[in-house]
Design an enzyme around this catalytic site. Structure first.
Site, PDB file in Angstrom:
ATOM      1  N   ASP A   1      25.339  74.605  36.566  1.00 46.51           N
ATOM      2  CA  ASP A   1      25.170  75.614  35.518  1.00 46.51           C
ATOM      3  C   ASP A   1      25.111  76.999  36.160  1.00 46.51           C
ATOM      4  O   ASP A   1      24.277  77.237  37.036  1.00 46.51           O
ATOM      5  CB  ASP A   1      23.871  75.326  34.755  1.00 46.51           C
TER       6      ASP A   1
ATOM      7  N   SER B   1      19.238  78.481  26.412  1.00 40.15           N
ATOM      8  CA  SER B   1      20.231  79.452  26.832  1.00 40.15           C
ATOM      9  C   SER B   1      19.907  80.826  26.246  1.00 40.15           C
ATOM     10  O   SER B   1      18.858  81.387  26.552  1.00 40.15           O
ATOM     11  CB  SER B   1      21.625  78.960  26.435  1.00 40.15           C
TER      12      SER B   1
ATOM     13  N   HIS C   1      25.141  72.796  31.863  1.00 42.38           N
ATOM     14  CA  HIS C   1      24.622  73.572  30.742  1.00 42.38           C
ATOM     15  C   HIS C   1      24.907  72.798  29.457  1.00 42.38           C
ATOM     16  O   HIS C   1      25.932  72.125  29.344  1.00 42.38           O
ATOM     17  CB  HIS C   1      25.330  74.930  30.706  1.00 42.38           C
TER      18      HIS C   1
END
Length: 371
Positions: free
Chosen positions: A313, A219, A343
Site C-alpha cells: 500500500d 483511507s 489497500h
C-alpha cells in the site's frame, strides 16, 4: 433505474440477500466475517503468478485483484470523477468471487435505517446500523468511508460498517459526506464533523449512548476520523473515546518508502493519489494543511488510537508516521500491519483471512474502549 443500481440489485439477489429500498430499511450487502464458508475461502486461488507490484501478496488477496482487473476498466487516474465513479470497485470483485465460489452469506445481524443531516450548504445522508439484539441503548461508532474524497459511497464500504456494528454490538452511523470536485476542501472535513456533532446531540434518537462514542475511518475516511477528534477537542465538545484509523491519509509527500515501492500497486497507486489530491484540493499548496497532512497537526489530547496498515500500500508509511507522531504527542497508540494484503483489504473479511483478523482486532480495541 440506472445500470449501477441494477447491478447492485442483481448481485444482491444472487447472494440471496433480502434487500429493501424503503426508507426504513436501506439496501446493504451483508458480509459476516465470522460466518464465511472456510472451505470455499481457503480454496480461493489466483490464476497467475504474483504481480510485479506485490510479490508478497497472499493468494486470496491476489484472487480479488485478479477479479478486479478482469473487468477491464480504465485506470482511475485517466478518467473524470464522473467516469471513475462508474468503474468496478474491489467490493464488486469480492461480491462476484463470493457468488462464483458459493461462499455462504448469512443473514445480517443488524437493521439499517437512513437519516439526512443538515450541514452548511445542504444535507448529507447517513446509514445507521442497529444490532438486532433488542437493547434499549448501544455504544455508537461514527464511520467514514474511503475513496480519496472523490469516489465511493456507503454501499462500497458496507461490509466494514456492518462488521463494526455486528462485532462490537454498537450502533454504527456511516456518513456519506459530499465528494469532490463538486465539493472542494474542506467540505468533506466539515461534513464529517457536522455528522459527528449530530450524533452527539441526537444519540438517544438512534438508540445510542451519548457517553460512548468512537470514530472509525478508512483511507480518506481515516483522515476524516482523526480530524473529527481534533475538531471535537478544539471546539470543546465530547471527544471520541477511541479512534480506529485504517490506512489513513496522513501526510502530503508522495516520496516515502512505501509510495516508492508500491507506486504501481493495485487497487491504489501513486498516480491515483495524485489524482485524488488534485480533485479535492483547491490548489496544491493546501496539501500542507494540517487537516490533510495530519503528521503536522497538533495531536495532543486526542483519544487512544488504533492504526491498521497494509503491507502492499502506498499509504503504509502514512499510517506508521502518524502512529509515531501521535505517540510523541502523548496519545496511546496501538497499531498492527497486515502482510501480503493491499489497500482496501479491510472490508474483505468474507474472502481475505487477514481482513477477518483486522476486523476482529479493531472490534476488540473498540469494545474495550466503549464498555
Amino acid at each position: 433505474m440506472n445500470n449501477k443500481l441494477i447491478k447492485w440489485s442483481l448481485a444482491a439477489c444472487a447472494l440471496t440477500l433480502a434487500l429493501s429500498c424503503s426508507k426504513k430499511n436501506e439496501s446493504t450487502h451483508s458480509f459476516d466475517p465470522k460466518s464465511a464458508d472456510s472451505t470455499n475461502v481457503s480454496s480461493l486461488k489466483p490464476t497467475g503468478g504474483a504481480p510485479g507490484w506485490g510479490k508478497t501478496i497472499k493468494p486470496e488477496m491476489q484472487a480479488v485483484m485478479e477479479k478486479l482487473a478482469s473487468y477491464g476498466d480504465k485506470p482511475i487516474e485517466t478518467l473524470t470523477p464522473e467516469e471513475a465513479r462508474k468503474n468496478h470497485t474491489p467490493t464488486d470483485a469480492v461480491m462476484d468471487l463470493v457468488k462464483e465460489n458459493n461462499i455462504a452469506v448469512p443473514a445480517p445481524k443488524v437493521d439499517t435505517t437512513g437519516v439526512n443531516i443538515n450541514v452548511a450548504g445542504g444535507k448529507i445522508h447517513a446509514r445507521i446500523y442497529t444490532p438486532k439484539t433488542g437493547k434499549a441503548s448501544y455504544p455508537i461508532i461514527v464511520y467514514y468511508h474511503g475513496g480519496g474524497f472523490v469516489i465511493a459511497d456507503l454501499d462500497v464500504y458496507n461490509a466494514s460498517a456492518q462488521g463494526l456494528a455486528e462485532q462490537t454490538e454498537s450502533v454504527v452511523v456511516s456518513v456519506a459526506y459530499r465528494l469532490a470536485p463538486e465539493n472542494k476542501f474542506p467540505t468533506a472535513h466539515n461534513d464529517a464533523f457536522a455528522a459527528y456533532e449530530w450524533v452527539v446531540k441526537n444519540a438517544a434518537t438512534i438508540k445510542g449512548d451519548a457517553k460512548k462514542i468512537a470514530v472509525v475511518g478508512e483511507s480518506a475516511g481515516g483522515n476524516l476520523a482523526a480530524n473529527v477528534s481534533i475538531m471535537a477537542r478544539d471546539k470543546k465538545i465530547m471527544i471520541p473515546l477511541h479512534q480506529v484509523l485504517v490506512y489513513p491519509i496522513a501526510q502530503s509527500h508522495m516520496n516515502t518508502a512505501s509510495y516508492t515501492k508500491y507506486a504501481a500497486a493495485k487497487p491504489l497507486n501513486k498516480p491515483m493519489m495524485e489524482w485524488f489530491t488534485k480533485h479535492y484540493l483547491n490548489n496544491m499548496t493546501e496539501a500542507k494543511d494540517p487537516r490533510i497532512s495530519l503528521v503536522n497537526a497538533n495531536l495532543a489530547g486526542l483519544p487512544p488510537t488504533t492504526i491498521i496498515t497494509a503491507e502492499i500500500d502506498p499509504l503504509h508509511d502514512d499510517g506508521t508516521m502518524l502512529a509515531e507522531k501521535l505517540s510523541a504527542a502523548g496519545v496511546k497508540v496501538n497499531s498492527k500491519n497486515y502482510d501480503g494484503v493491499t489497500h482496501e483489504f479491510y472490508g474483505m473479511a468474507i474472502v481475505v483471512p487477514q481482513a477477518k483478523e483486522a476486523q476482529a482486532y479493531a472490534a476488540e480495541q473498540l469494545t474495550a474502549a466503549l464498555k
